[in-house]
Design a protein around this motif. Sequence first.
Motif, PDB file in Angstrom:
ATOM      1  N   ASP A   1       0.983  -0.979   0.082  1.00 34.81           N
ATOM      2  CA  ASP A   1       0.027   0.023  -0.066  1.00 34.81           C
ATOM      3  C   ASP A   1       0.778   1.190   0.060  1.00 34.81           C
ATOM      4  O   ASP A   1       0.251   2.154  -0.767  1.00 34.81           O
TER       5      ASP A   1
ATOM      6  N   LEU B   1       2.065   2.307  -3.220  1.00 36.35           N
ATOM      7  CA  LEU B   1       1.031   2.583  -4.512  1.00 36.35           C
ATOM      8  C   LEU B   1       0.685   4.179  -4.402  1.00 36.35           C
ATOM      9  O   LEU B   1       0.084   4.742  -3.410  1.00 36.35           O
ATOM     10  N   THR B   2       1.540   5.032  -5.154  1.00 36.41           N
ATOM     11  CA  THR B   2       1.352   6.557  -4.895  1.00 36.41           C
ATOM     12  C   THR B   2       0.824   6.986  -6.303  1.00 36.41           C
ATOM     13  O   THR B   2       0.809   6.455  -7.230  1.00 36.41           O
TER      14      THR B   2
ATOM     15  N   TRP C   1      -1.752   5.383  -8.937  1.00 37.41           N
ATOM     16  CA  TRP C   1      -1.812   4.119  -8.072  1.00 37.41           C
ATOM     17  C   TRP C   1      -2.468   3.895  -6.897  1.00 37.41           C
ATOM     18  O   TRP C   1      -2.757   2.885  -6.528  1.00 37.41           O
ATOM     19  N   GLU C   2      -2.324   5.083  -6.158  1.00 30.12           N
ATOM     20  CA  GLU C   2      -2.905   5.109  -4.905  1.00 30.12           C
ATOM     21  C   GLU C   2      -4.238   4.503  -4.786  1.00 30.12           C
ATOM     22  O   GLU C   2      -4.823   4.034  -3.661  1.00 30.12           O
ATOM     23  N   ARG C   3      -5.147   4.787  -5.650  1.00 24.56           N
ATOM     24  CA  ARG C   3      -6.619   4.304  -5.757  1.00 24.56           C
ATOM     25  C   ARG C   3      -6.571   2.799  -5.427  1.00 24.56           C
ATOM     26  O   ARG C   3      -7.725   2.262  -5.087  1.00 24.56           O
TER      27      ARG C   3
ATOM     28  N   ARG D   1      -4.992   1.059  -3.330  1.00 26.02           N
ATOM     29  CA  ARG D   1      -4.739   0.465  -2.123  1.00 26.02           C
ATOM     30  C   ARG D   1      -5.935  -0.193  -1.542  1.00 26.02           C
ATOM     31  O   ARG D   1      -6.941   0.038  -1.852  1.00 26.02           O
TER      32      ARG D   1
END
Length: 235
Positions: free
Chosen positions: A177, A180-181, A184-186, A188
């Motif tokens: 998690d 994932l930035t 890509w954060e969505r 997590r």
Amino acid sequence: MSGPVRIALVGATGLVGRRVIEIASAGDDVRILGIARREAPLPPAARMEMFVSEPDKWGDVLDAVRPRALICALGTTWKKAGRDEAAFRAVDHDLVLATAEAAKRAGVPNMVMVSAAGADARSKSFYMRVKGETEDALSRIGFKRLDILHPGLLRGERQGDLRFAERAALIAAPLIDPLLTGSWERYRSIDAGLVAEAALGLALRRAGGRFTHDNEAMRRAAREWRRVGETGDAA
């Protein structure tokens, strides 16, 4: 308030659906009206009504109970669909739309749809493309308010059918998690209970429109739901 707000739920046996039932049953603000094709074990201490009928009769149920909102947590898996695209689409697209259209005909003003992060009708991924096509079609039905939830990987205890890849991803989620930035954060992971709380809170909102919620927006909606429980003002 004259009594609990009646909210219809389809997809009651899934991870999010079961959490919706558990959370709603713990308070007095909402009464869940489950609609399903077959009988299935309910969470312990569930306080709800369950209607069992074939999908082509779900509209009759919705017309009879006239709920304030519909929460749709329907969805199958590639494995359960026998790795057949038509079988997968029959549930995640066709059944979802048929239920939504029946709810609209019954005068239900609000719908909350549990979709997936990355859903896009133009996606190369069949799974994400079907999810996106379903969202686009739902937007044309004409609900007063439509909330579409885009959770990342769902955390929680499933009733069987936990796929190996999913189990591995859940184990690795605390490590992955933070990596994932950006865009890509969505993806997590998010607790299924938070998604369920968000769905319940959004189902009670009166402002019209179409809204899409990522993980962070669902966390905010979940906090609002908890405040409703504390004040007892679900209207």
